[in-house]
Design a protein around this motif. Structure first.
Motif, PDB file in Angstrom:
ATOM      1  N   PHE A 456       0.838  -1.205   0.000  1.00 29.63           N
ATOM      2  CA  PHE A 456       0.000   0.000   0.000  1.00 29.63           C
ATOM      3  C   PHE A 456       0.873   1.256   0.000  1.00 29.63           C
ATOM      4  N   VAL A 457       1.861   1.286   0.905  1.00 31.63           N
ATOM      5  CA  VAL A 457       2.708   2.474   1.055  1.00 31.63           C
ATOM      6  C   VAL A 457       3.644   2.630  -0.140  1.00 31.63           C
ATOM      7  N   GLN A 458       4.070   1.528  -0.718  1.00 30.62           N
ATOM      8  CA  GLN A 458       4.933   1.575  -1.895  1.00 30.62           C
ATOM      9  C   GLN A 458       4.220   2.256  -3.064  1.00 30.62           C
ATOM     10  N   HIS A 459       2.949   1.954  -3.257  1.00 30.25           N
ATOM     11  CA  HIS A 459       2.200   2.427  -4.417  1.00 30.25           C
ATOM     12  C   HIS A 459       1.415   3.713  -4.180  1.00 30.25           C
ATOM     13  N   CYS A 460       1.049   3.991  -2.925  1.00 28.44           N
ATOM     14  CA  CYS A 460       0.101   5.077  -2.651  1.00 28.44           C
ATOM     15  C   CYS A 460       0.564   5.963  -1.506  1.00 28.44           C
ATOM     16  N   SER A 461       0.112   7.207  -1.540  1.00 30.15           N
ATOM     17  CA  SER A 461       0.254   8.115  -0.402  1.00 30.15           C
ATOM     18  C   SER A 461      -1.137   8.395   0.147  1.00 30.15           C
ATOM     19  N   PHE A 462      -1.245   8.362   1.469  1.00 31.83           N
ATOM     20  CA  PHE A 462      -2.530   8.540   2.134  1.00 31.83           C
ATOM     21  C   PHE A 462      -2.533   9.885   2.855  1.00 31.83           C
ATOM     22  N   SER A 463      -3.564  10.680   2.626  1.00 36.21           N
ATOM     23  CA  SER A 463      -3.638  11.992   3.263  1.00 36.21           C
ATOM     24  C   SER A 463      -5.051  12.250   3.768  1.00 36.21           C
ATOM     25  N   SER A 464      -5.138  13.143   4.736  1.00 40.26           N
ATOM     26  CA  SER A 464      -6.423  13.454   5.357  1.00 40.26           C
ATOM     27  C   SER A 464      -7.281  14.299   4.416  1.00 40.26           C
ATOM     28  N   PRO A 465      -8.580  14.053   4.365  1.00 37.51           N
ATOM     29  CA  PRO A 465      -9.464  14.889   3.554  1.00 37.51           C
ATOM     30  C   PRO A 465      -9.704  16.257   4.188  1.00 37.51           C
ATOM     31  N   THR A 466      -9.270  16.438   5.441  1.00 33.35           N
ATOM     32  CA  THR A 466      -9.424  17.715   6.137  1.00 33.35           C
ATOM     33  C   THR A 466      -8.059  18.225   6.564  1.00 33.35           C
ATOM     34  N   LYS A 473     -12.286   7.344  16.120  1.00 35.44           N
ATOM     35  CA  LYS A 473     -13.420   7.014  16.974  1.00 35.44           C
ATOM     36  C   LYS A 473     -13.605   5.504  16.934  1.00 35.44           C
ATOM     37  N   LEU A 474     -13.817   4.905  18.097  1.00 34.26           N
ATOM     38  CA  LEU A 474     -13.763   3.463  18.202  1.00 34.26           C
ATOM     39  C   LEU A 474     -15.137   2.823  18.357  1.00 34.26           C
ATOM     40  N   ILE A 475     -15.273   1.647  17.742  1.00 32.24           N
ATOM     41  CA  ILE A 475     -16.402   0.754  17.993  1.00 32.24           C
ATOM     42  C   ILE A 475     -15.875  -0.348  18.892  1.00 32.24           C
ATOM     43  N   ARG A 476     -16.485  -0.530  20.046  1.00 29.58           N
ATOM     44  CA  ARG A 476     -15.966  -1.468  21.028  1.00 29.58           C
ATOM     45  C   ARG A 476     -16.829  -2.722  21.101  1.00 29.58           C
ATOM     46  N   GLY A 477     -16.172  -3.865  20.986  1.00 27.64           N
ATOM     47  CA  GLY A 477     -16.830  -5.152  21.128  1.00 27.64           C
ATOM     48  C   GLY A 477     -15.807  -6.121  21.677  1.00 27.64           C
ATOM     49  N   ILE A 478     -15.832  -7.384  21.246  1.00 31.13           N
ATOM     50  CA  ILE A 478     -14.745  -8.298  21.604  1.00 31.13           C
ATOM     51  C   ILE A 478     -13.424  -7.708  21.124  1.00 31.13           C
ATOM     52  N   THR A 479     -13.448  -7.110  19.944  1.00 26.18           N
ATOM     53  CA  THR A 479     -12.328  -6.304  19.468  1.00 26.18           C
ATOM     54  C   THR A 479     -12.788  -4.860  19.358  1.00 26.18           C
ATOM     55  N   ARG A 480     -11.839  -3.958  19.267  1.00 25.86           N
ATOM     56  CA  ARG A 480     -12.211  -2.568  19.007  1.00 25.86           C
ATOM     57  C   ARG A 480     -11.661  -2.175  17.641  1.00 25.86           C
ATOM     58  N   SER A 481     -12.437  -1.411  16.921  1.00 25.82           N
ATOM     59  CA  SER A 481     -12.058  -1.043  15.564  1.00 25.82           C
ATOM     60  C   SER A 481     -12.439   0.408  15.320  1.00 25.82           C
ATOM     61  N   PRO A 482     -11.804   1.057  14.335  1.00 25.03           N
ATOM     62  CA  PRO A 482     -12.170   2.447  14.031  1.00 25.03           C
ATOM     63  C   PRO A 482     -13.545   2.518  13.375  1.00 25.03           C
ATOM     64  N   GLU A 483     -14.285   3.550  13.708  1.00 26.14           N
ATOM     65  CA  GLU A 483     -15.487   3.829  12.948  1.00 26.14           C
ATOM     66  C   GLU A 483     -15.078   4.141  11.498  1.00 26.14           C
ATOM     67  N   LEU A 484     -16.037   4.097  10.595  1.00 29.10           N
ATOM     68  CA  LEU A 484     -15.727   4.375   9.197  1.00 29.10           C
ATOM     69  C   LEU A 484     -15.116   5.768   9.053  1.00 29.10           C
ATOM     70  N   TYR A 485     -14.084   5.858   8.225  1.00 29.65           N
ATOM     71  CA  TYR A 485     -13.460   7.146   7.933  1.00 29.65           C
ATOM     72  C   TYR A 485     -13.048   7.127   6.465  1.00 29.65           C
ATOM     73  N   THR A 486     -12.802   8.285   5.908  1.00 30.37           N
ATOM     74  CA  THR A 486     -12.361   8.371   4.512  1.00 30.37           C
ATOM     75  C   THR A 486     -10.968   8.964   4.447  1.00 30.37           C
ATOM     76  N   VAL A 487     -10.285   8.706   3.346  1.00 28.58           N
ATOM     77  CA  VAL A 487      -8.914   9.156   3.146  1.00 28.58           C
ATOM     78  C   VAL A 487      -8.716   9.495   1.684  1.00 28.58           C
ATOM     79  N   LYS A 488      -7.815  10.411   1.417  1.00 31.67           N
ATOM     80  CA  LYS A 488      -7.435  10.703   0.042  1.00 31.67           C
ATOM     81  C   LYS A 488      -6.225   9.854  -0.328  1.00 31.67           C
ATOM     82  N   ILE A 489      -6.281   9.242  -1.497  1.00 36.32           N
ATOM     83  CA  ILE A 489      -5.198   8.359  -1.934  1.00 36.32           C
ATOM     84  C   ILE A 489      -4.620   8.874  -3.240  1.00 36.32           C
ATOM     85  N   THR A 490      -3.300   9.071  -3.246  1.00 28.38           N
ATOM     86  CA  THR A 490      -2.596   9.545  -4.435  1.00 28.38           C
ATOM     87  C   THR A 490      -1.630   8.473  -4.908  1.00 28.38           C
TER      88      THR A 490
END
Length: 493
Positions: A456-466, A473-490
């Protein structure tokens, strides 16, 4: 008279809270409430709660969750007990009532007793090895999916479009598990995998509802289910949905199975063993369709959700810390160039390896490890612990302990690089658990994390849309995971 009764009950409750551990001969710990134990304190991130208790009561302490559980919350004590005396701590503290309700028994590869677990784990390891687990061909599949993902991202992210990375990562990781479990892959975009993921996520969240732990000790709490919004009923419905999907997949696998050929997957091996026993008149033992179905679901939930979540945490961290992303890209450009990255490149990419380890430490996907059980009297941290005591090897709290990691909330891959610029594997970071119950799929997960993320890092750069990257922000269960978020990919090339 009423006032006297109230005062008496309060006095008894206080006496219970202060002296129950001493009466039971257990290590000290936070004072428990009658019936509720310490469960009301678990609203905060559990790894932090357990860390605070360990600082107050010592690295080995008792928490009532709601039954008494001996928690081991520092690295040294974990090594001296769960690792060095692994045979004493191999038994799982099985949630029998929950398993009976959800899957009609103690089946699978996670929540089952020690004899069955040893037999089924050994069989799973042998069968997976026979069908190419960690083989060169499987690595080629990981490489292929990583290339597929970045190719889609380059097209989808054109013109600065914001992307949710979950979708493509999910299909890449899911297909690897699907191949090993069921012997086939699923087309990118097939809605079936998203349905399974969504159902598993619901199941993980349902499992940590405050009512659920009480099922083991107060089974009749189900009568009160409507008062709490039907969490127990919902958990059962979601479990049934997951099992229906898995059973249908197993039916497809069985219909395509040729018993005269080598097995293609874990399910094939299991079906072949069932037939062998049947033809020879041997007891079927634990080789039943129910065991196969729950084991396949365990493979899916353990091998899929954790890897996808770790990669989603990784991209958010890199989006938020572009200087670390640039260091990874510089190392890849200098050492690899544009050719496909392989597992053999790990030594050539120490900074990337350090970044992956730091992501695993900081993400700390499992806030609280699964319970185990002592199979004989033993001593932990100077305390005599009787047989059949529930044990919690709380390695997640080790990851966030300032005693182990300076500013543990700070993302710093450099803490895993020595003065010679070499990657240092830190044994205190245990994302795949430890001891006899260590994760069955650790090798595959490490392969996926390394090849996927570096590609991923070899081919793309990831940047914040803001301008300011969004907070995780976390969703907590047996595991915790990030809530949905978006990113700009170049695309980098």
């Amino acid at each position: 008279m009423l006032l006297e009764l109230v005062l008496l009950l309060i006095t008894l409750a206080i006496a219970y809270a202060l002296f129950i551990n001493r009466v039971r001969g257990l290590p000290p710990g936070p004072p428990p409430l009658p019936l509720l134990g310490n469960t009301l304190a678990l609203g905060d991130p559990i790894d932090q709660v357990m860390l605070r208790w360990s600082k107050q009561y010592g690295p080995v302490f008792t928490a009532w969750l709601p039954a008494p559980t001996v928690v081991i919350a520092d690295y040294k004590s974990l090594q001296e007990s769960v690792v060095k005396q692994g045979d004493l701590f191999g038994d799982r503290s099985v949630p029998s009532v929950q398993m009976k309700m959800l899957v009609d028994g103690e089946y699978g590869l996670v929540f089952n007793g020690n004899y069955m677990w040893k037999e089924q784990r050994r069989f799973a390891l042998h069968s997976l090895k026979d069908v190419g687990f960690l083989s060169e061909s499987l690595q080629e599949s990981v490489k292929s999916y990583s290339q597929h993902i970045v190719s889609d991202w380059k097209k989808d992210g054109a013109d600065g479009k914001e992307i949710d990375v979950t979708h493509n990562i999910m299909y890449g990781v899911a297909n690897l598990i699907w191949l090993l479990a069921f012997g086939r892959t699923v087309q990118f975009g097939d809605p079936k995998l998203k349905v399974v993921k969504d159902e598993v996520n619901k199941l993980f969240v349902a499992f940590v509802h405050p009512c659920v732990p009480f099922l083991e000790y107060f089974p009749y709490i189900g009568i009160l289910d409507p008062l709490f919004g039907y969490p127990i009923r919902n958990m059962k419905e979601v479990s049934d949905s997951c099992m229906d999907i898995v059973r249908k997949e197993l039916d497809i696998t069985e219909k395509a199975l040729n018993y005269d050929e080598d097995p293609r997957c874990y399910a094939d091996s299991f079906f072949i063993e069932m037939r062998r026993r049947e033809e020879k008149g041997e007891p079927m033992g634990n080789f039943t369709r129910d065991q196969l179905a729950v084991a396949a679901l365990d493979m899916w939930t353990a091998g899929f959700e954790t890897t996808v979540t770790t990669l989603r945490f990784a991209i958010h961290h890199l989006m938020s810390r572009p200087e670390i992303q640039r260091k990874m890209q510089k190392e890849i450009d200098q050492q690899i160039g544009q050719r496909q990255i392989s597992m053999e490149d790990q030594k050539a990419l120490p900074y990337c390896m350090a970044a992956i380890l730091e992501i695993q430490r900081l993400a700390n996907i499992v806030e609280m490890n699964f319970y185990r059980e002592t199979n004989q009297d033993t001593v932990i941290g100077g305390f005599r612990i009787p047989a059949k005591t529930a044990i919690l090897p709380q390695f997640p709290s080790v990851h966030v302990d300032p005693k182990n990691f300076e500013r543990p909330d700070y993302f710093c891959p450099e803490r895993h690089i020595n003065d010679a610029g070499e990657f240092m594997k830190d044994p205190r970071i245990m994302p795949f658990s430890l001891g006899k119950r260590q994760c069955l799929g650790e090798g595959l997960a490490r392969m996926e994390l390394f090849i996927f993320l570096t590609t991923f890092v070899q081919h793309c750069s990831f940047s914040s849309p803001t301008l300011i990257p969004p907070e995780i922000k976390l969703i907590r269960g047996i595991t915790r995971s990030p809530e949905l978020y978006t990113v700009k990919i170049t695309a980098r090339f």
